[in-house]
Motif scaffolding. Structure first.
Motif, PDB file in Angstrom:
ATOM      1  N   GLY A 309       0.663  -1.067   0.240  1.00 45.65           N
ATOM      2  CA  GLY A 309      -0.096  -0.092   0.239  1.00 45.65           C
ATOM      3  C   GLY A 309       1.262   1.442  -0.027  1.00 45.65           C
ATOM      4  O   GLY A 309       1.938   0.985   0.062  1.00 45.65           O
ATOM      5  N   MET A 310       0.580   2.013   0.546  1.00 47.40           N
ATOM      6  CA  MET A 310       0.492   3.838  -0.047  1.00 47.40           C
ATOM      7  C   MET A 310       0.572   4.294   1.344  1.00 47.40           C
ATOM      8  O   MET A 310      -1.043   4.608   1.077  1.00 47.40           O
ATOM      9  N   ALA A 430      -2.725   2.544   3.913  1.00 46.61           N
ATOM     10  CA  ALA A 430      -3.892   2.789   3.747  1.00 46.61           C
ATOM     11  C   ALA A 430      -4.773   2.467   2.055  1.00 46.61           C
ATOM     12  O   ALA A 430      -5.500   1.725   1.633  1.00 46.61           O
ATOM     13  N   ALA A 431      -4.054   3.751   1.410  1.00 46.70           N
ATOM     14  CA  ALA A 431      -3.842   3.531  -0.224  1.00 46.70           C
ATOM     15  C   ALA A 431      -3.643   2.494  -0.648  1.00 46.70           C
ATOM     16  O   ALA A 431      -2.333   2.481  -0.696  1.00 46.70           O
ATOM     17  N   ASN A 515      -0.921   6.452  -7.352  1.00 51.68           N
ATOM     18  CA  ASN A 515      -1.925   7.527  -6.664  1.00 51.68           C
ATOM     19  C   ASN A 515      -0.797   8.366  -5.624  1.00 51.68           C
ATOM     20  O   ASN A 515       0.217   8.063  -5.597  1.00 51.68           O
ATOM     21  N   GLY A 516      -0.876  10.042  -4.664  1.00 48.70           N
ATOM     22  CA  GLY A 516      -0.219  10.711  -4.519  1.00 48.70           C
ATOM     23  C   GLY A 516      -0.560  10.720  -3.211  1.00 48.70           C
ATOM     24  O   GLY A 516      -1.056   9.898  -2.953  1.00 48.70           O
ATOM     25  N   ALA A 517       0.646  11.988  -2.747  1.00 43.64           N
ATOM     26  CA  ALA A 517       0.504  12.189  -1.674  1.00 43.64           C
ATOM     27  C   ALA A 517      -0.906  12.720  -0.594  1.00 43.64           C
ATOM     28  O   ALA A 517      -1.886  13.195  -1.391  1.00 43.64           O
ATOM     29  N   GLY A 518      -1.199  12.111   0.529  1.00 41.61           N
ATOM     30  CA  GLY A 518      -2.264  13.106   1.286  1.00 41.61           C
ATOM     31  C   GLY A 518      -3.832  12.364   0.316  1.00 41.61           C
ATOM     32  O   GLY A 518      -4.777  12.620   0.407  1.00 41.61           O
ATOM     33  N   SER A 519      -3.396  11.303  -0.471  1.00 43.81           N
ATOM     34  CA  SER A 519      -5.027  10.707  -1.223  1.00 43.81           C
ATOM     35  C   SER A 519      -5.551   9.648   0.085  1.00 43.81           C
ATOM     36  O   SER A 519      -4.996   9.405   1.436  1.00 43.81           O
ATOM     37  N   SER A 520      -6.701  10.117  -0.508  1.00 49.26           N
ATOM     38  CA  SER A 520      -7.885   9.344   0.434  1.00 49.26           C
ATOM     39  C   SER A 520      -8.518   8.325   0.602  1.00 49.26           C
ATOM     40  O   SER A 520      -9.168   7.003   0.239  1.00 49.26           O
ATOM     41  N   ASP A 521      -7.453   7.341  -0.753  1.00 46.30           N
ATOM     42  CA  ASP A 521      -8.157   6.069  -1.373  1.00 46.30           C
ATOM     43  C   ASP A 521      -7.849   5.149   0.092  1.00 46.30           C
ATOM     44  O   ASP A 521      -7.039   4.910   0.782  1.00 46.30           O
ATOM     45  N   ASN A 522      -8.682   4.106  -0.006  1.00 45.07           N
ATOM     46  CA  ASN A 522      -8.514   3.178   1.026  1.00 45.07           C
ATOM     47  C   ASN A 522      -8.475   2.388   0.521  1.00 45.07           C
ATOM     48  O   ASN A 522      -9.031   0.735   0.932  1.00 45.07           O
ATOM     49  N   GLY A 523      -8.520   1.653  -0.791  1.00 40.34           N
ATOM     50  CA  GLY A 523      -8.238   0.378  -1.756  1.00 40.34           C
ATOM     51  C   GLY A 523      -6.697  -0.467  -0.887  1.00 40.34           C
ATOM     52  O   GLY A 523      -7.316  -2.250  -0.477  1.00 40.34           O
ATOM     53  N   ASN A 524      -6.542  -0.179  -0.020  1.00 44.30           N
ATOM     54  CA  ASN A 524      -4.984  -1.204   0.308  1.00 44.30           C
ATOM     55  C   ASN A 524      -6.093  -1.806   2.140  1.00 44.30           C
ATOM     56  O   ASN A 524      -5.507  -2.541   2.447  1.00 44.30           O
ATOM     57  N   ALA A 525      -6.468  -0.301   2.559  1.00 49.39           N
ATOM     58  CA  ALA A 525      -6.770  -0.964   4.144  1.00 49.39           C
ATOM     59  C   ALA A 525      -8.611  -2.168   3.679  1.00 49.39           C
ATOM     60  O   ALA A 525      -8.050  -2.358   4.778  1.00 49.39           O
TER      61      ALA A 525
END
Length: 625
Positions: A309-310, A430-431, A515-525
């Motif tokens: 994840g990121m 988490a992203a 994905n970049g820094a500060g991403s709200s992506d939840n894919g890995n979480a």
């Protein structure tokens, strides 16, 4: 008249001694191990009086204890077995209480941690959710450490029990040997002395299990359940404790006899000591190893998922948990300077068994530390060709000598060493490092789902990629291809993969971007939240949740089995005790009847003496005239 007086006196003395024996029986009705005593009467040798033989009264020929050696042996044997099972049940119940109680077990905090991961997947950018996840992770690893500490404490209690048990065995063995000397040198052993020795033997067997074998001369030889001699005639052996050659903090038993110290096979002991050893080998060690395997499974699989994840700073995730390496302990008698360092190579193949690695004829071999069964192993031990055994990889440094041995503990100490590596909530990955988007002008119904990173170390992982469908059956990746496509199959490249939900049309495109820094992506979480149900143990057949349930069930089952066995043996011991008491125990009604009968006989004997005195006085009166 003299014959009458002598006859009456002999009867009076015999009945007096018989009454004393009855009184002795009554006085010892509650004395453990006491065997009631019985007086044997016989007629005194008659005197020839010219016309025939005239009797001269009675005398006591013997005072015997009423005992059945078979019943006594059965009671001693059942007492040793009962002590073993009660000790095993008591200790196993403590482990069961640790694992099953909500306040001390791991299940509650385990659920809390994965619940916090699930909550983070719902709001990946929330600082509170990130901090909560770290708090739950620390609570979980702390509980792992607490359970490991409790297991270590139980191990120290076993050590203390072995030391105390050895001291008591030595005291009892010395006392039995001393009594063997007394009994063997006596013309006729006192019943009370025999009872005392038998009671000491019974106490000794409750510590070691075993049997007592009589020998010529009246002595009793005592042996452990495994046949090791504790007392032979007047010579006691000395039971002592020695350090385990692989783990000095762990005590083993040894027997000192004739200047030699012989280690005792732990499976050859019964009684309380045998119960302690059985608990350590069959309950404590397996529970500790399985708890460590669960901790290892959690840390290893979660670290792998977290690394894919990121984090909020735009960096790839690293290890979320710190996990110690498997323990490899050298035998104290090794003559070489070889050392082995172990790492986990295949989590699914790690089963937690302790293995003994031995250097023989220029090669390593592996055996199960408990059963001695051979375990498959490959490799030479070099960095280029590590040893591979039971899911572990081992690299050797130094040079071994013939018969050098090592104890490999894959998981036994892992639970106590696991910790949380991440301290900054922003560093939680988490992203997903990449995202996939469908072009707005796509005509098909295909929507990208189930995006996951399958190789976080791929150098091109974050590179922008375009997937273009030529038709519904084939696609290109950045112009390369075409590649066949069937609905529901994964599309993968550069260490990632995803699945389309729906049917793509010709000309549809999908773009994979970093994905970049500060991403709200939840894919890995979202992926991490399901790791507790992922089948990562036992070659992919057992999930972490299943392993926790299995451990709790296994410990509870062992505790229940020991408890049921102890209850059953308790009934058998009571039956053996009742049989022995039925033969040797004091019956107050019988003793009261004997006392009344002997009292009447004593009074009659006194009357004989009184009659003889009257006759003598009559004779004296006649002479005086």
């Amino acid at each position: 008249m003299a014959n009458i007086l002598s006859t009456g006196t002999s009867a009076l003395i015999a009945f007096q001694r018989a009454l004393t024996t009855v009184s002795h029986n009554v006085a010892n009705i509650n004395t453990p191990g006491y065997s009631r005593q019985r007086v044997e009467f016989e007629a005194r040798s008659p005197q020839y009086a010219g016309v025939g033989y005239i009797g001269r009264g009675s005398q006591i020929s013997d005072i015997r204890r009423v005992a059945d050696e078979l019943a006594n042996a059965r009671l001693i044997d059942s007492g040793g077995e009962l002590a073993r099972l009660q000790q095993l049940s008591s200790m196993a119940n403590r482990v069961d209480a640790l694992m099953s109680d909500k306040a001390t077990g791991i299940a509650g905090l385990w659920s809390g941690f994965f619940g916090s991961v699930s909550a983070l997947s719902s709001n990946a950018s929330a600082p509170a959710e990130r901090q909560n996840m770290l708090g739950q992770a620390n609570a979980l690893t702390t509980r792992f450490g607490q359970l490991q500490g409790q297991f270590d404490m139980l191990g120290r209690e076993v050590n203390g029990g072995l030391v105390a048990g050895a001291d008591e065995v030595n005291r009892l063995a010395s006392e039995i040997a001393r009594m063997n000397a007394q009994i063997g040198s006596a013309t006729s052993a006192a019943p009370d002395l025999l009872d005392r020795r038998e009671q000491l033997v019974s106490q000794l067997v409750t510590y070691t299990g075993g049997t007592a074998v009589p020998q010529d001369g009246g002595a009793l030889n005592v042996f452990t359940a495994g046949g090791q001699a504790l007392v032979v005639g007047t010579q006691p052996s000395q039971l002592t404790t020695v350090a385990d050659p692989y783990r000095p903090e762990r005590l083993q038993l040894a027997l000192q006899s004739q200047g030699q110290t012989i280690r005792i096979d732990e499976r050859a002991m019964g009684g309380r000591i045998g119960g302690l050893l059985e608990f350590r080998n069959q309950v404590l060690d397996p529970a500790q190893a399985e708890l460590g395997r669960i901790a290892l499974g959690l840390a290893t699989s979660f670290n792998a998922g977290h690394a894919a994840g990121m984090d909020q700073q735009g960096a790839m995730g690293g290890d979320f948990f710190n996990v110690p390496a498997p323990a490899v302990n050298a035998h104290a008698g090794n003559s070489g300077d070889a050392r082995l360092a172990a790492t986990v190579a295949d989590l699914g193949a790690v089963d937690g068994r302790n293995l003994v690695l031995k250097w023989t004829d220029g090669a390593w071999s592996a055996t199960d530390a408990t059963s001695g069964a051979a375990v498959a192993m490959t490799g030479s031990g070099s960095e280029a060709d590590p040893l591979q055994v039971a899911g572990l990889s081992l690299v050797m440094t130094g040079a071994p000598q013939a018969d050098d041995r090592f104890l490999l503990q894959p998981t036994a100490q892992v639970a106590g060493g696991i910790g949380v590596a991440v301290t900054d909530p922003a560093r939680i990955a988490a992203a997903s490092p990449v995202r996939v988007e469908a072009a707005l002008d796509n005509l098909g119904s295909g929507k990208p789902t189930a995006l996951r990173v399958v190789d976080a170390r791929n150098a091109a992982l974050a590179a922008n990629v375009q997937i273009s469908f030529l038709d519904g059956d084939q696609y290109e990746i950045d112009g390369d291809g075409p590649y066949p496509y069937t609905p529901g199959s994964a599309i993968s490249a550069n260490g990632w993969s995803f699945v389309l939900d729906g049917v793509p049309a010709a000309g549809d495109t999908f773009n994979v971007r970093r994905n970049g820094a500060g991403s709200s992506d939840n894919g890995n979480a979202a992926l991490l939240a399901g790791f507790d149900d992922r089948r990562s143990l036992d070659d992919g057949s057992l999930s972490l949740n299943g392993a926790i349930s299995g451990l709790t069930t296994a410990v509870g089952s062992a505790a229940r089995q020991a408890e049921y066995a102890a209850e059953a043996q308790g009934v058998l011991h009571e039956q053996a005790q009742a049989t022995r008491e039925g033969i040797s125990g004091v019956n107050l009604d019988e003793e009261a009847a004997n006392m009344l009968r002997l009292q009447q006989a004593y009074q009659a004997a006194a009357q004989i003496i009184s009659t003889a005195d009257s006759m003598f006085q009559t004779l004296l009166g006649a002479v005086r005239r």
